[in-house]
Every structure is written in structure tokens, then in C-alpha cells.
Design an enzyme around this catalytic site. Structure first.
Site, PDB file in Angstrom:
ATOM      1  N   ASP A 116    -116.480   8.556 -81.291  1.00  0.00           N
ATOM      2  CA  ASP A 116    -115.788   8.030 -80.109  1.00  0.00           C
ATOM      3  C   ASP A 116    -116.569   8.270 -78.808  1.00  0.00           C
ATOM      4  O   ASP A 116    -116.019   8.813 -77.828  1.00  0.00           O
ATOM      5  CB  ASP A 116    -114.396   8.693 -79.965  1.00  0.00           C
ATOM      6  CG  ASP A 116    -113.558   8.612 -81.236  1.00  0.00           C
ATOM      7  OD1 ASP A 116    -113.661   7.607 -81.954  1.00  0.00           O
ATOM      8  OD2 ASP A 116    -112.784   9.562 -81.489  1.00  0.00           O
TER       9      ASP A 116
ATOM     10  N   GLU B  23    -107.407  -0.425 -81.051  1.00  0.00           N
ATOM     11  CA  GLU B  23    -107.577   0.847 -80.331  1.00  0.00           C
ATOM     12  C   GLU B  23    -108.934   0.862 -79.643  1.00  0.00           C
ATOM     13  O   GLU B  23    -109.711  -0.099 -79.741  1.00  0.00           O
ATOM     14  CB  GLU B  23    -107.461   2.036 -81.299  1.00  0.00           C
ATOM     15  CG  GLU B  23    -108.548   2.075 -82.357  1.00  0.00           C
ATOM     16  CD  GLU B  23    -108.369   3.175 -83.396  1.00  0.00           C
ATOM     17  OE1 GLU B  23    -107.392   3.932 -83.349  1.00  0.00           O
ATOM     18  OE2 GLU B  23    -109.234   3.266 -84.291  1.00  0.00           O
TER      19      GLU B  23
HETATM   20  O1  FUB Z   1    -111.229   9.919 -83.393  1.00  0.00           O
HETATM   21  C1  FUB Z   1    -109.840   9.740 -83.615  1.00  0.00           C
HETATM   22  C2  FUB Z   1    -109.477   8.315 -83.452  1.00  0.00           C
HETATM   23  O2  FUB Z   1    -110.217   7.522 -84.367  1.00  0.00           O
HETATM   24  C3  FUB Z   1    -109.789   7.705 -82.116  1.00  0.00           C
HETATM   25  O3  FUB Z   1    -108.906   8.078 -81.111  1.00  0.00           O
HETATM   26  C4  FUB Z   1    -109.779   6.269 -82.481  1.00  0.00           C
HETATM   27  O4  FUB Z   1    -110.286   5.414 -81.518  1.00  0.00           O
HETATM   28  C5  FUB Z   1    -110.586   6.287 -83.758  1.00  0.00           C
HETATM   29  O5  FUB Z   1    -111.967   6.301 -83.513  1.00  0.00           O
END
Ligand code: FUB
Length: 326
Positions: free
Chosen positions: A17, A225
Site C-alpha cells: 500500500d 478500494e
Molecule cells: O493492506 C490492507 C488493505 O489491503 C488495504 O487497506 C487495501 O487497500 C488492500 O491493499
């Protein structure tokens, strides 16, 4: 070790991320720090049980990445109970801000802020989460006029479905039906001191070239997301993960709050379930920071940050990156 395109920038810890920024003439990367555990995985993301953040920096493209050590730990965040997921950082008013999601004491994802005099940290967390914040994956754009916007939100484990009515509904897991408009990321202006929302968060609409909303069943294009907003030649670019179809895609708008028109794919699927990124300009070139799970041989929650050069065409569209092609 030097860093090369499409190779892990560090291998001594698992990272994911990445939010990349240029601060004080260097590239600073704010990643999640994946824990090296072999527990079970599920669609709620319980395997992503991260507890702290490390800040990484590179003096330049190709330079060795420096790990500045633990910048913030869960134990030092009074309101948080678990799962420090994808963070972002910003600079304003002579201070550095780290924005990060975590579950509060009731298990609800919220977004917190922490401050530092240095881009490398350590960061000191505010006593409570940002009032009115919810869900995950904050990304902060400080615009050229000084206004700061926080974008956030994620489906499934990120709990965005539970906020569809505007209130938190713990039992709600279903999003809109396939033929209805997809849920969009949220955006809110930040206050001058960057520590609160200056307004209630609103939902961003992503539309197709005809102006019709992208539908929830359109999993190749709908928001899942990991929002990121950058500006190129005066246009705002919202990029995000499509989750279940594992792509990074983008949409553009003349307004930081949209609506954003879907434009195409930035990154094809990587090794591992999640995909998450940032886009940054450094010394006149543009770069995509992203992650995959190659360092662990494909374990979804043991990821590694990589980067690649990003190219725009003359018309402002972005050339798709295929990370495993020579
Ligand atoms: O790293 C945890 C979660 O997985 C993140 O918040 C999302 O965007 C995905 O990458």
C-alpha cells in the site's frame, strides 16, 4: 542494494500500500508493514493484522531504499485496537501528517492523524480518530491553492457497505445490486490544521464516457478500494483498485470532487489478491508505486512495494503498465 523498476524496494520486511511523496527533495514512501504470520485468510481481511508503520526513503530513482524504522505503533494510538492498514502522508503548515486507518475499540474502521517535524517520523498520534471519518485507505491531496482533500473508503473488510445509509449498520454486508450505481469513494475537505474534516464527507461518482454511473456489477471498472488523486496538466486523476478483478484503473475530472469519468487501466493484475498504489512526479518524470506478493511466493498478506515509470500520452491518457513483461 539499489532499487530497480518492478523489483521490491526492500526485502527485510514485508511492505504494501505505498503512498509516495517528494519531501525535502527525496522520495518518501509510506507503506503498510505486513506482518510475517501464517494465520488463516478470509474475505474480511483478518489476515492483514498490521501493527505499525515504517517510513522508507530513496535519494533518487534507483537509489537504495532507507528504512527509517518504526514511525508509529498501535500501542501509541489511544483510540485504535488493531489493523493499521494503508496510510498516506501530507505536508502543510511546516508539519508532516500521517493519516492511517485502524479499527477502533468497537471494531469499526476509522481514520486517524499523527504529526511529525520530519517526513521520516516518528509520528505522534492524535488522542482520538478524526470525527466523521470511517472505512479505510485515506489519501490526501494538498491542492495548489492550499486546500487539502481526504479521499477514503473500501469495500468488504474496509466496511464501506456498512455506511451506505449514512449511519453505521454493523450487520449490513451487501452493496448495491449489480444494476445499481456502485458505491464510490468518499471525499471531504480537511480543516486548516489538517486534523479534522471541514465538512461532512460526500460520495464521489465515477461515470462512463456518456455520463452514466459505473454500475456495481461492472467489476472491471467499479470502485473497490485504495483511492489516489493526483493532478496532471490541471486535471484531477482519481485512481483506485477494482478489488475482485485486481486492476488499478483511473478516471478524470476538472473538479477534485468529481464526477470522474472512467478512462482506463493503469496496472494489470499482480501476484496476490490486493493491488494498491500511488502516483508521484519526481524530477520531471512520473512513477507508479505499487505492491505485489512476489517476495513471499504469492502469500496475499506478505507483500512488497515496487515502482515503475508511468507514461502519459499526448491526450493525457495513461499507458497501461504490464509489470511482468520485459
Ligand atoms: O493492506 C490492507 C488493505 O489491503 C488495504 O487497506 C487495501 O487497500 C488492500 O491493499
Amino acid at each position: 542494494m539499489t532499487t530497480e523498476f518492478n523489483q521490491p524496494i526492500v526485502t527485510h520486511i514485508y511492505t504494501a500500500d505505498p503512498s509516495a511523496h517528494v519531501f525535502e527533495g527525496k522520495l518518501y514512501v509510506y507503506p503498510s508493514h505486513d506482518l510475517d504470520h501464517d494465520g488463516p485468510s478470509n474475505d474480511n481481511g483478518d489476515q492483514y493484522k498490521m501493527e505499525d508503520y515504517h517510513v522508507l526513503s530513496l535519494d533518487g530513482i534507483g537509489a537504495e531504499a532507507v528504512d527509517h524504522g518504526e514511525a508509529l505503533h498501535l500501542r501509541d494510538v489511544p483510540w485504535a485496537s488493531s489493523q493499521m492498514w494503508a496510510p498516506d502522508a501530507a505536508y502543510k503548515n511546516g508539519k508532516y501528517y500521517l493519516f492511517f486507518p485502524a479499527r477502533d475499540r468497537e471494531g469499526v474502521f476509522r481514520i486517524g492523524a499523527a504529526t511529525s517535524e520530519s517526513p521520516a517520523g516518528p509520528f505522534k498520534a492524535e488522542p482520538d480518530y478524526i470525527p466523521g471519518s470511517f472505512s479505510i485507505d485515506p489519501a490526501v491531496l494538498v491542492d495548489e491553492d492550499g486546500e487539502a482533500y481526504m479521499y477514503f473508503g473500501g469495500l468488504w473488510g474496509g466496511q464501506l457497505e456498512k455506511w451506505q445509509s449514512g449511519e453505521y449498520e454493523p450487520e449490513r454486508t451487501e452493496g448495491p445490486a449489480a444494476g445499481e450505481p456502485a458505491l464510490g469513494p468518499r471525499v471531504a475537505k480537511l480543516s486548516e490544521d489538517m486534523l479534522s474534516l471541514a465538512e461532512e464527507a460526500s460520495e464521489i461518482s465515477v461515470v462512463d464516457e456518456e455520463g452514466s454511473p459505473i454500475l456495481a456489477g461492472d467489476e472491471d471498472r467499479r470502485y473497490f478500494e485504495g483511492p489516489w488523486v493526483h493532478k496532471y496538466r490541471g486535471l484531477y486523476y482519481l485512481s483506485y483498485s477494482t478489488g475482485t478483478t485486481h486492476k488499478l484503473v483511473y478516471a478524470t475530472s476538472p473538479d477534485p470532487k468529481g464526477p470522474f469519468v472512467y478512462r482506463g487501466v493503469i496496472l494489470t493484475p499482480v501476484v496476490g489478491w490486493t493491488t494498491h498504489h500511488s502516483i508521484v512526479e519526481f524530477e520531471g518524470k512520473w512513477y507508479l508505486f505499487y505492491h505485489d506478493s512476489s517476495l513471499s511466493g504469492g502469500v496475499n498478506h506478505k507483500r512488497c512495494v515496487k515502482y515503475a515509470e508511468l507514461h502519459y500520452r499526448e491526450d493525457g491518457t495513461i499507458e497501461t503498465i504490464h509489470p511482468y513483461e520485459a
